[in-house]
Design an enzyme around this catalytic site. Structure first.
Site, PDB file in Angstrom:
ATOM      1  N   LYS A   1       1.318 -16.229 -23.139  1.00 19.76           N
ATOM      2  CA  LYS A   1       0.563 -15.893 -24.350  1.00 19.76           C
ATOM      3  C   LYS A   1      -0.325 -17.068 -24.738  1.00 19.76           C
ATOM      4  O   LYS A   1       0.089 -18.227 -24.625  1.00 19.76           O
ATOM      5  CB  LYS A   1       1.531 -15.534 -25.482  1.00 19.76           C
ATOM      6  CG  LYS A   1       0.849 -14.997 -26.740  1.00 19.76           C
ATOM      7  CD  LYS A   1       1.874 -14.553 -27.768  1.00 19.76           C
ATOM      8  CE  LYS A   1       1.227 -14.019 -29.033  1.00 19.76           C
ATOM      9  NZ  LYS A   1       2.225 -13.567 -30.035  1.00 19.76           N
TER      10      LYS A   1
ATOM     11  N   SER B   1       1.702  -9.004 -31.986  1.00 19.56           N
ATOM     12  CA  SER B   1       0.513  -9.728 -31.570  1.00 19.56           C
ATOM     13  C   SER B   1       0.492 -10.052 -30.077  1.00 19.56           C
ATOM     14  O   SER B   1      -0.543 -10.396 -29.517  1.00 19.56           O
ATOM     15  CB  SER B   1       0.406 -11.035 -32.359  1.00 19.56           C
ATOM     16  OG  SER B   1       1.502 -11.896 -32.073  1.00 19.56           O
TER      17      SER B   1
ATOM     18  N   SER C   1       6.447  -9.355 -32.897  1.00 18.24           N
ATOM     19  CA  SER C   1       5.295  -9.477 -32.001  1.00 18.24           C
ATOM     20  C   SER C   1       5.610  -9.447 -30.515  1.00 18.24           C
ATOM     21  O   SER C   1       4.702  -9.327 -29.695  1.00 18.24           O
ATOM     22  CB  SER C   1       4.512 -10.753 -32.324  1.00 18.24           C
ATOM     23  OG  SER C   1       3.941 -10.661 -33.600  1.00 18.24           O
TER      24      SER C   1
END
Length: 487
Positions: free
Chosen positions: A79, A154, A178
């Site tokens: 990420k 996210s 997330s």
């Protein structure tokens, strides 16, 4: 069968048995990225040359007879809010669009020591603020099961790349769901670990008391393997717990006879779609058939958790993001006539609307005259939520809920309505508020063909128990590790 169809566990075994090389594995995934990422938009940065070079190093070690870790030669996507030395790390924001860290996050150092293959950095909601991966400065990531739909957020890129077969494993971060929400939307397995079990050093902060790095994979074994690699005490992060951790993959067991699974009535209320309730309840029956005992429980403060979460997380975000002012690093506005104007223009131009919204909310709830009315009450509710969970865990081993109130929504459908967007987190935020571990895994599909996820919540540091329960379900229904058919 193409190599990108295999799980990380399978690829690791094949590599050690010399049925395939690390270079062949890596090329299969970089070729897959080349073939499909223009439809998925999961990657912000692809480190193809670095990945192939790392794979060749692993092959040399294998040829020399050196012992390899389970993750040696396994490609992993990261990420884009986890710092990677000499590799662009943007938080999917204009503010950090050219930021190249001079150091690695602790989780990256751990993976480097195990000879993982870095595939690149994946897209996310800007500064991890969002539930759909639509607030990224660079692009909107699509759900591999249907590219008209969001992948969740996210960590949308982290889940989408695994679901699409662009990576066998990925790392995400979870502040209020997330990791779990995009895992549910994309039909993969995602673990949010106990707060303090994984170092946050090098994770660019959203809300420091809630953030936690965790793994995403296509099987429970894969997630257990990656979690074992990244957990542990870190002297660079004073909040990490000083304790011993098991080898979670080696200790996997499908035996859950006698385990008590709590079903909190608040998570099956009117706000949850009927098809989600039906699939999650069907999953509970599968666990019951395998020896678990089902028990209805109540967590009454759940109804207020979403409000508390957005107050606490926005307050911490407003403080954490104050450092992005155009002085030390990151974006700086070109036009200004004073220092104050530089601050204002830099932050106005560098942050997107959702980030600005949360900074404003956070600044408001921390301001004089409103601190007691909002932030203090939210922190008191946080303690009540933790107490309620602790009370139920005296008689329950695991708590089972939906991961999300519905299946993924279409790109743009909720983008203009923040309250609708925030409602997607209704089942997940309590876990972060209480610092607990939770895992999301697939349990069916909706009428629109999109995946449905169920969430298993455990007491602090009970990841093995969660993984075993998830593993039992996975074995009972058949392994859910098929790469999505991209539409």
């Amino acid at each position: 069968m193409e190599l990108y169809n295999f799980t990380a566990t399978e690829l690791s075994d094949m590599l050690k048995e010399k049925k395939v090389s690390a270079a062949e594995i890596t090329k299969a995934f970089t070729d897959r990225i080349d073939a499909v990422d223009d439809k998925i938009n999961a990657f912000v940065t692809v480190t193809k040359d670095l990945a192939l070079a790392k794979a060749e190093e692993v092959d040399k070690k294998l040829a020399a007879g050196e012992a390899l870790s389970d993750l040696a030669g396994i490609p992993i996507a990261i990420k884009d809010n986890i710092c990677t030395k000499d590799i662009l790390t943007t938080c999917s924001s204009k503010m950090l669009s050219e930021f190249v860290p001079p150091y690695n996050a602790t989780v990256i150092e751990k993976l480097n020591s195990l000879d993982y293959v870095p595939l690149g950095k994946v897209n996310m909601d800007e500064f991890a603020m969002g539930s759909s991966c639509e607030t990224s400065y660079f692009k909107k990531t699509s759900n591999p099961h249907n590219t008209e739909y969001v992948p969740g957020g996210s960590s949308g890129g982290s889940a989408a790349c695994v679901s699409a077969g662009e990576a066998p494993l990925s790392l995400g971060s979870d502040t209020g769901g997330s990791i779990r929400l995009p895992s549910a939307y994309c039909g993969v397995v995602g673990l949010k670990p106990t707060y303090s079990s994984v170092s946050r050093y090098g994770l660019i902060a959203f809300a420091s008391s809630l953030d936690q790095i965790g793994p995403i994979g296509r099987s429970v074994s894969d997630v257990a393997m990656l979690y074992s690699a990244i957990c542990g005490k870190d002297n660079k992060d004073a909040t990490t717990a000083n304790r011993e951790y098991a080898d979670f993959k080696a200790d996997l067991s499908a035996d859950i006879k006698g385990k008590v699974i709590g079903l909190p009535k608040e998570y099956f209320s009117d706000g949850i779609s009927d098809e989600v309730k039906k699939n999650v309840m069907s999953a509970s029956k599968v666990l019951e058939e395998n020896g678990a005992v089902l028990k209805e429980i109540s967590l009454p403060s759940t109804d207020f958790a979403l409000n508390a979460y957005y107050i606490i997380s926005s307050a911490e975000a407003s403080s954490n993001l104050a450092r992005f002012d155009g002085v030390k690093y990151g974006f700086r506005a070109k036009d200004y006539n004073s220092l104050t104007e530089m601050y204002e223009n830099t932050r106005s131009e560098g942050f997107g609307d959702e980030v600005k919204r949360r900074i404003l909310l956070g600044t408001f709830v921390l301001s004089s005259g409103y601190y007691d009315a909002y932030y203090k009450k939210a922190k008191l509710l946080q303690q009540r939520i933790l107490k309620e969970f602790s009370g139920e865990f005296t008689s329950c081993d695991v708590i089972l809920t939906p991961t999300a109130p519905d299946t993924a929504f279409k790109i743009g459908e909720n983008f203009g309505d923040p309250l609708k967007m925030y409602a997607a987190d209704i089942c997940t935020t309590t876990v972060n508020i209480a610092g607990l571990p939770a895992i999301s895994l697939p349990c069916g599909k909706g009428a629109n063909g999109m995946p449905i996820g169920m969430q298993l919540i455990g007491n602090k540091f009970s990841e093995q128990n969660l993984l075993n329960t998830a593993y039992c379900y996975e074995k009972a229904v058949g392994e859910f590790n098929t790469v999505a058919s991209i539409k």
